[in-house]
Design a protein around this motif. Structure first.
Motif, PDB file in Angstrom:
ATOM      1  N   ALA A   1      -2.004  15.618  14.088  1.00  0.00           N
ATOM      2  CA  ALA A   1      -1.573  14.977  12.844  1.00  0.00           C
ATOM      3  C   ALA A   1      -2.759  14.799  11.904  1.00  0.00           C
ATOM      4  O   ALA A   1      -3.886  14.579  12.341  1.00  0.00           O
ATOM      5  CB  ALA A   1      -0.946  13.622  13.156  1.00  0.00           C
ATOM      6  N   GLN A   2      -2.483  14.917  10.618  1.00  0.00           N
ATOM      7  CA  GLN A   2      -3.496  14.630   9.596  1.00  0.00           C
ATOM      8  C   GLN A   2      -2.860  13.738   8.556  1.00  0.00           C
ATOM      9  O   GLN A   2      -1.732  13.995   8.121  1.00  0.00           O
ATOM     10  CB  GLN A   2      -3.922  15.923   8.889  1.00  0.00           C
TER      11      GLN A   2
ATOM     12  N   ARG B   1      -7.094  12.097   4.917  1.00  0.00           N
ATOM     13  CA  ARG B   1      -8.020  12.199   6.050  1.00  0.00           C
ATOM     14  C   ARG B   1      -8.793  10.896   6.284  1.00  0.00           C
ATOM     15  O   ARG B   1      -9.986  10.900   6.559  1.00  0.00           O
ATOM     16  CB  ARG B   1      -9.030  13.337   5.847  1.00  0.00           C
TER      17      ARG B   1
ATOM     18  N   SER C   1      12.938   4.117   3.839  1.00  0.00           N
ATOM     19  CA  SER C   1      13.827   3.664   2.773  1.00  0.00           C
ATOM     20  C   SER C   1      15.084   3.101   3.420  1.00  0.00           C
ATOM     21  O   SER C   1      15.538   3.602   4.452  1.00  0.00           O
ATOM     22  CB  SER C   1      14.185   4.821   1.838  1.00  0.00           C
TER      23      SER C   1
ATOM     24  N   PHE D   1      12.108   0.106  -0.076  1.00  0.00           N
ATOM     25  CA  PHE D   1      11.202   0.694   0.907  1.00  0.00           C
ATOM     26  C   PHE D   1      10.740  -0.431   1.833  1.00  0.00           C
ATOM     27  O   PHE D   1      10.430  -1.528   1.360  1.00  0.00           O
ATOM     28  CB  PHE D   1       9.969   1.301   0.228  1.00  0.00           C
TER      29      PHE D   1
ATOM     30  N   ALA E   1      -2.777   8.171  12.742  1.00  0.00           N
ATOM     31  CA  ALA E   1      -1.517   8.733  12.241  1.00  0.00           C
ATOM     32  C   ALA E   1      -0.537   9.020  13.378  1.00  0.00           C
ATOM     33  O   ALA E   1       0.674   8.992  13.184  1.00  0.00           O
ATOM     34  CB  ALA E   1      -1.801  10.013  11.469  1.00  0.00           C
TER      35      ALA E   1
ATOM     36  N   VAL F   1       2.061   6.141  14.112  1.00  0.00           N
ATOM     37  CA  VAL F   1       3.126   5.760  13.193  1.00  0.00           C
ATOM     38  C   VAL F   1       4.409   6.425  13.667  1.00  0.00           C
ATOM     39  O   VAL F   1       4.615   7.598  13.493  1.00  0.00           O
ATOM     40  CB  VAL F   1       2.797   6.203  11.756  1.00  0.00           C
TER      41      VAL F   1
ATOM     42  N   ASP G   1      13.192   8.039   7.025  1.00  0.00           N
ATOM     43  CA  ASP G   1      11.741   7.996   7.213  1.00  0.00           C
ATOM     44  C   ASP G   1      11.056   8.601   5.990  1.00  0.00           C
ATOM     45  O   ASP G   1      11.357   9.733   5.597  1.00  0.00           O
ATOM     46  CB  ASP G   1      11.383   8.797   8.475  1.00  0.00           C
ATOM     47  N   GLN G   2      10.166   7.846   5.401  1.00  0.00           N
ATOM     48  CA  GLN G   2       9.409   8.313   4.239  1.00  0.00           C
ATOM     49  C   GLN G   2       7.906   8.258   4.510  1.00  0.00           C
ATOM     50  O   GLN G   2       7.094   8.415   3.587  1.00  0.00           O
ATOM     51  CB  GLN G   2       9.731   7.428   3.022  1.00  0.00           C
ATOM     52  N   SER G   3       7.540   8.076   5.784  1.00  0.00           N
ATOM     53  CA  SER G   3       6.127   7.830   6.114  1.00  0.00           C
ATOM     54  C   SER G   3       5.206   8.965   5.692  1.00  0.00           C
ATOM     55  O   SER G   3       4.066   8.734   5.307  1.00  0.00           O
ATOM     56  CB  SER G   3       5.971   7.608   7.616  1.00  0.00           C
ATOM     57  N   ASP G   4       5.706  10.200   5.785  1.00  0.00           N
ATOM     58  CA  ASP G   4       4.847  11.344   5.470  1.00  0.00           C
ATOM     59  C   ASP G   4       4.959  11.759   4.005  1.00  0.00           C
ATOM     60  O   ASP G   4       4.336  12.721   3.588  1.00  0.00           O
ATOM     61  CB  ASP G   4       5.229  12.539   6.362  1.00  0.00           C
ATOM     62  N   SER G   5       5.780  11.051   3.250  1.00  0.00           N
ATOM     63  CA  SER G   5       6.018  11.442   1.860  1.00  0.00           C
ATOM     64  C   SER G   5       4.958  10.911   0.920  1.00  0.00           C
ATOM     65  O   SER G   5       4.794  11.404  -0.184  1.00  0.00           O
ATOM     66  CB  SER G   5       7.386  10.926   1.393  1.00  0.00           C
TER      67      SER G   5
ATOM     68  N   PRO H   1       2.797  10.801  -4.176  1.00  0.00           N
ATOM     69  CA  PRO H   1       3.302  11.854  -3.290  1.00  0.00           C
ATOM     70  C   PRO H   1       2.200  12.591  -2.521  1.00  0.00           C
ATOM     71  O   PRO H   1       1.134  12.893  -3.057  1.00  0.00           O
ATOM     72  CB  PRO H   1       4.020  12.809  -4.247  1.00  0.00           C
ATOM     73  N   THR H   2       2.507  12.873  -1.267  1.00  0.00           N
ATOM     74  CA  THR H   2       1.547  13.513  -0.364  1.00  0.00           C
ATOM     75  C   THR H   2       0.954  14.792  -0.942  1.00  0.00           C
ATOM     76  O   THR H   2      -0.241  15.033  -0.825  1.00  0.00           O
ATOM     77  CB  THR H   2       2.269  13.858   0.960  1.00  0.00           C
ATOM     78  N   SER H   3       1.796  15.620  -1.559  1.00  0.00           N
ATOM     79  CA  SER H   3       1.330  16.956  -1.932  1.00  0.00           C
ATOM     80  C   SER H   3       0.294  16.930  -3.040  1.00  0.00           C
ATOM     81  O   SER H   3      -0.450  17.897  -3.213  1.00  0.00           O
ATOM     82  CB  SER H   3       2.520  17.847  -2.310  1.00  0.00           C
TER      83      SER H   3
END
Lengths: 299, 195
Positions: free
Chosen positions: B8-9, B13, B34, B81, B91, B94, B113-117, B175-177
């Motif tokens: 996981a990352q 970082r 959410s 949320f 990470a 979670v 699940d929105q943890s990685d968003s 947002p993650t991206s």
């Protein structure tokens, strides 16, 4: 997905993960407008429907794994508790799975490339690592990353409509998906897609085009005129939407709209391109250049 | 048996940096869910109170459970949320919200699940508000945007959820991206006010 006026709005996939749980994908360009449209429907058109929406675009890292060895590759990363052979996980199947020893993921057996293909999703935090695992697992099959240029060629070979065909003027009937708009029930766009002007004998239909001389190069934007007719606006019968060089067929191929297209397979017409100063004789063919019966993607 | 393991990352970082009197760090040990209300919202509101120990927040405000484990951000009238602090910032730790499933909340509300968003940055220190005033279009004066208030906004054209945790401490979610671009924007604004 249709607009209220019966015109195509966007294309994507919808997966049913549970009785009341769906995941919908859209095109990248229309993600926001589709989400806004769905919120409008939920809040304004049918406030009595018990439904909630949330974007999960950022939540999942999702990869297309395509090609004759796609299943063998995935069997090396999907945990064995989740069989993905053709019977257990047929074309258009979807489901929750785990990968690489218990990481929650989702698998969708969908194919935009026309190949035997899956899309596999893992939580974004594992995205980089998953890509490395897929390439390592695929090394024995010579797996490589492929981009939208390759995908663009494959979807034209397969006859899949994309942005060029969904230009805000075309209907489900135009692209050959009229049967997906059920007449047994109502849906957004259904009624207005029955307007007289959208249902004439000369309706545009999406078909394929091949140059009569296989060495000719087709160009998108060319307009079709019947043989013997001058290339004028009055004689315009449609236009070429997408072209590509097909390595499989070793010639230039195209998709396009032409009046009464399905009834004219085999006919030769001119693809007139006065802007580029050329005109090419093309044969009207099925838009499904490769694997018309879908044996690859169901295999 | 599968021969591959995944690492996981987090989006940034584990980023941490001090800028004079103010620090910026990635809050990677937070799970985000959410909760969307069903049309009949009463069972879910009761369940949230009994199982999470927190009230449903008004839009624009946040509530906390008495033990501090859960923080609810009121983002719209029928959707919040829930931020859950996990014991480790790792990470890998979670994971699912065990209490929500056990309590049956998932039977009467829509949980995603929105943890990685979201990339989550905490900016903390005397210059935090000064730095954010330059990039955040909302009025951050404490009489307008007080402690515990939350809103969706944008900074440098990037979507952001901003929560004021203290006079000079904020939690920012983007947002993650585009996490790296967001981190760069926050850093730049902070440099500009401290130098």
């Amino acid at each position: 997905m249709l607009r209220e006026d019966g015109i195509l709005m966007d294309d994507g996939t919808t997966a049913r993960l549970d009785e009341h749980h769906y995941v919908m994908t859209t095109t990248t360009a229309n993600a926001v407008s589709v989400f806004r449209h769905l919120e409008f429907c939920r809040q304004c058109l049918w406030p009595g429907l018990d439904v909630q929406l949330i974007s999960v675009t950022e939540q999942w890292a999702q990869y297309a794994v395509a090609g004759p060895n796609a299943r063998k590759l995935l069997q090396k990363v999907v945990d064995t508790d989740y069989p993905i052979d053709n019977e257990s996980f047929p074309f258009m199947g979807c489901g929750n799975i785990t990968v690489c020893g218990g990481i929650a993921g989702r698998l969708f057996r969908i194919s935009f490339s026309g190949e035997l293909a899956y899309e596999i999703a893992v939580p974004t935090r594992y995205g980089n690592s998953m890509m490395e695992a897929l390439l390592q697992a695929g090394a024995e099959f010579d797996a490589v990353p492929y981009g939208t240029e390759a995908l663009g060629v494959m979807r034209i070979e397969k006859g899949h409509a994309a942005g060029n065909e969904l230009n805000g003027q075309t209907t489900a009937a135009n692209i050959g998906l009229g049967r997906m708009v059920s007449k047994k029930k109502d849906s957004i766009g259904n009624t207005l897609s029955e307007r007289e002007g959208m249902n004439t004998e000369n309706n545009l239909a999406l078909v394929g085009f091949k140059p009569v001389n296989p060495d000719s190069t087709l160009s998108a934007g060319a307009h079709f005129v019947s043989k013997g007719n001058a290339a004028t606006t009055e004689n315009d019968e449609g236009w070429m939407t997408s072209v590509a060089f097909s390595p499989s067929l070793d010639c230039s191929i195209g998709l396009g709209f032409i009046q009464r297209g399905q009834d004219r397979l085999g006919e030769i017409v001119d693809a007139a391109d006065p802007l580029r100063g050329k005109s090419t004789s093309v044969e009207i063919v099925s838009p499904h250049f490769i694997d018309p019966d879908g044996e690859r993607l169901r295999g | 048996v599968v021969d591959f393991t995944l690492q996981a990352q987090t989006p940034l970082r584990g980023y941490y940096k001090q800028f004079g009197d103010t620090s910026v760090r990635e809050s990677s040990g937070i799970a985000i869910y959410s909760i969307g209300l069903a049309l009949d919202s009463e069972p879910a509101l009761i369940k949230i109170k009994s199982s999470l120990g927190a009230d449903w927040p008004e839009t624009g405000s946040s509530t906390n459970s008495s033990d501090g484990a859960y923080r609810l951000l009121g983002l719209q009238s029928d959707q919040v949320f829930v931020l859950v602090s996990t014991p480790s910032a790792n990470a890998e730790q979670v994971n699912k919200l065990p209490n929500l499933g056990k309590s049956g909340l998932d039977k009467c509300a829509y949980i995603t699940d929105q943890s990685d968003s979201w990339a989550t940055l905490q900016i903390d220190g005397a210059s935090a508000t000064l730095a954010l005033e330059r990039m955040c279009p909302i009025d951050l004066h404490t009489t307008v945007f007080g402690i515990g208030q939350v809103t969706r906004t944008s900074m440098e054209h990037l979507a952001v959820i901003i929560l004021r945790e203290a006079d000079n401490r904020y939690l920012l979610m983007s947002p993650t991206s585009s996490a790296n671009s967001f981190q760069h924007a926050v850093e730049t604004s902070l440099r500009n006010v401290i130098e």
